[in-house]
Design a protein around this motif. Sequence first.
Motif, PDB file in Angstrom:
ATOM      1  N   VAL A  23       0.842  -1.201   0.000  1.00  0.00           N
ATOM      2  CA  VAL A  23       0.000   0.000   0.000  1.00  0.00           C
ATOM      3  C   VAL A  23       0.879   1.254   0.000  1.00  0.00           C
ATOM      4  O   VAL A  23       0.580   2.236  -0.670  1.00  0.00           O
ATOM      5  CB  VAL A  23      -0.939   0.002   1.242  1.00  0.00           C
ATOM      6  CG1 VAL A  23      -1.698   1.318   1.367  1.00  0.00           C
ATOM      7  CG2 VAL A  23      -1.915  -1.163   1.166  1.00  0.00           C
ATOM      8  N   LEU A  24       1.993   1.198   0.753  1.00  0.00           N
ATOM      9  CA  LEU A  24       2.896   2.345   0.855  1.00  0.00           C
ATOM     10  C   LEU A  24       4.250   2.043   0.221  1.00  0.00           C
ATOM     11  O   LEU A  24       4.700   0.888   0.203  1.00  0.00           O
ATOM     12  CB  LEU A  24       3.126   2.718   2.329  1.00  0.00           C
ATOM     13  CG  LEU A  24       1.938   3.269   3.116  1.00  0.00           C
ATOM     14  CD1 LEU A  24       2.347   3.492   4.568  1.00  0.00           C
ATOM     15  CD2 LEU A  24       1.427   4.572   2.507  1.00  0.00           C
ATOM     16  N   VAL A  25       4.902   3.095  -0.261  1.00  0.00           N
ATOM     17  CA  VAL A  25       6.233   2.975  -0.849  1.00  0.00           C
ATOM     18  C   VAL A  25       7.287   2.974   0.270  1.00  0.00           C
ATOM     19  O   VAL A  25       7.188   3.741   1.228  1.00  0.00           O
ATOM     20  CB  VAL A  25       6.487   4.184  -1.789  1.00  0.00           C
ATOM     21  CG1 VAL A  25       7.897   4.169  -2.328  1.00  0.00           C
ATOM     22  CG2 VAL A  25       5.481   4.196  -2.924  1.00  0.00           C
ATOM     23  N   ASP A  26       8.285   2.141   0.141  1.00  0.00           N
ATOM     24  CA  ASP A  26       9.437   2.147   1.046  1.00  0.00           C
ATOM     25  C   ASP A  26      10.270   3.391   0.705  1.00  0.00           C
ATOM     26  O   ASP A  26      10.795   3.509  -0.399  1.00  0.00           O
ATOM     27  CB  ASP A  26      10.247   0.859   0.812  1.00  0.00           C
ATOM     28  CG  ASP A  26      11.611   0.859   1.507  1.00  0.00           C
ATOM     29  OD1 ASP A  26      11.891   1.804   2.274  1.00  0.00           O
ATOM     30  OD2 ASP A  26      12.378  -0.088   1.271  1.00  0.00           O
ATOM     31  N   ILE A  27      10.334   4.336   1.659  1.00  0.00           N
ATOM     32  CA  ILE A  27      11.056   5.598   1.366  1.00  0.00           C
ATOM     33  C   ILE A  27      12.390   5.669   2.136  1.00  0.00           C
ATOM     34  O   ILE A  27      12.940   6.756   2.310  1.00  0.00           O
ATOM     35  CB  ILE A  27      10.174   6.845   1.662  1.00  0.00           C
ATOM     36  CG1 ILE A  27       9.562   6.802   3.082  1.00  0.00           C
ATOM     37  CG2 ILE A  27       9.074   7.000   0.649  1.00  0.00           C
ATOM     38  CD1 ILE A  27      10.399   7.360   4.142  1.00  0.00           C
ATOM     39  N   SER A  28      12.910   4.520   2.546  1.00  0.00           N
ATOM     40  CA  SER A  28      14.149   4.487   3.342  1.00  0.00           C
ATOM     41  C   SER A  28      15.274   5.305   2.710  1.00  0.00           C
ATOM     42  O   SER A  28      16.006   6.018   3.406  1.00  0.00           O
ATOM     43  CB  SER A  28      14.634   3.044   3.519  1.00  0.00           C
ATOM     44  OG  SER A  28      13.613   2.252   4.070  1.00  0.00           O
ATOM     45  N   SER A  29      15.408   5.237   1.379  1.00  0.00           N
ATOM     46  CA  SER A  29      16.518   5.935   0.706  1.00  0.00           C
ATOM     47  C   SER A  29      16.336   7.450   0.712  1.00  0.00           C
ATOM     48  O   SER A  29      17.281   8.204   0.484  1.00  0.00           O
ATOM     49  CB  SER A  29      16.635   5.455  -0.743  1.00  0.00           C
ATOM     50  OG  SER A  29      15.431   5.747  -1.428  1.00  0.00           O
ATOM     51  N   ARG A  30      15.120   7.926   0.963  1.00  0.00           N
ATOM     52  CA  ARG A  30      14.857   9.373   0.966  1.00  0.00           C
ATOM     53  C   ARG A  30      15.073  10.006   2.351  1.00  0.00           C
ATOM     54  O   ARG A  30      15.132  11.228   2.470  1.00  0.00           O
ATOM     55  CB  ARG A  30      13.408   9.651   0.527  1.00  0.00           C
ATOM     56  CG  ARG A  30      13.087   9.274  -0.922  1.00  0.00           C
ATOM     57  CD  ARG A  30      11.654   9.645  -1.233  1.00  0.00           C
ATOM     58  NE  ARG A  30      11.178   9.235  -2.548  1.00  0.00           N
ATOM     59  CZ  ARG A  30      11.119  10.022  -3.619  1.00  0.00           C
ATOM     60  NH1 ARG A  30      11.556  11.266  -3.547  1.00  0.00           N
ATOM     61  NH2 ARG A  30      10.618   9.569  -4.749  1.00  0.00           N
TER      62      ARG A  30
END
Length: 412
Positions: free
Chosen positions: A102-109
Amino acid sequence: MSNSITRALIGAALLSASFAHHAFAETTLNALFMAQAAYSEADVRAMTDAFTKANPDIKVNLEFVPYEGLHDKTVLAQGSGGGYDVVLFDVIWPAEYASNNVLVDISSRVTDEMKKGVLPGAWTTVQYDGKYYGMPWILDTKYLFYNKEILEKAGITAPPKTWDELAEQAKVIKDKGLLQTPIAWSWAQAEAAICDYTTLVSAYGGEFLKDGKPAFQSDGGLDALNYMVTSYKSGLTNPNSKEFLEEDVRKVFENGEAAFALNWTYMYNLANSGKDSKVTGKVGVVPAPGVAGKSEVSAVNGSMGLGVTSVSKHPDEAWKYIVHMTSQDTQNQYAKLSLPIWASSYEDPAVTQGQEELIGAAKLGLAAMYPRPTTPKYQELSTALQQAIQEALLGQASPEEALQSAAENSGL
């Protein structure tokens, strides 16, 4: 005019037209927020206006729904192929949302500056399996609010430090004829009741799950429900608590009809200085009490985050909007209904002024936040527990039987 000049002029005209088009090309983001507790709708609109002013090529459509509709709206929109770019999500949903994309993994941001600046407890709101699925935005726990005037009239010099003391003080207030039912809770068959129950589970040192299996039906989990049932049957708790959500509790407290109430941060300034409040200037707040020999204070992690959905066609702009909404500058400006996620904000006079008592309680409460169980099957577990609490309060089952049944129906 030579052909080469004509071509150059036409080329320049096309280029300038494309620049003009690009300059005014508008990206529209759809964002889903909550219409209760924490930041008000007016706050969210003002924060968003500041963002669109700084980013005129991005338009943000805001939608507000009650907390109870937030999860299903988010999930249903995913299936429809349209829906939202940015969604507000509760601390209990990342496991399910990550498992179902459902949600994007934004770890890199997430930058090092963000990692260092945000309170460690806030990050648990958006993490699952070591990855980040958004930015924490609402850092919240439940506090014990009390009416200073009523306690004074009852001859009580300090608010309760333990849950047993709370019952003793409520009895003094009732016996002196000051209030018939001095305590108000959010015990409707909804997530609100699970938050009150979790606060008590944390006080009694209970566990929800052990090795992935239900463990709340004994020890601290059982002690917590026993306390709720005893309080309800004692006549010290407002009997309508079994139908109350947080806003109902706020209204009862603001009307001077409760000496004690468990609620989120947002109630402090609304009750203490709101235009409809009858208890302005009389509101005290402390961390939720502890249990002698087991805990000093108790607290539930009621935090929420902002995430980018996997169906968003504008993930970069969506992230840019989230960075603005969760920035320290934005949060410090709107710190009256929800406290910032940034550690250094708690030393900023612009944030603390006029709410020193709340900040004092927050420093203890936020450090003790206890999580509701992390599982992709959270919705089933919560529903089973909500039912168990109602059955026990209504005397349809003993706390032991109700929790045993919840454990069997939890899907775990």
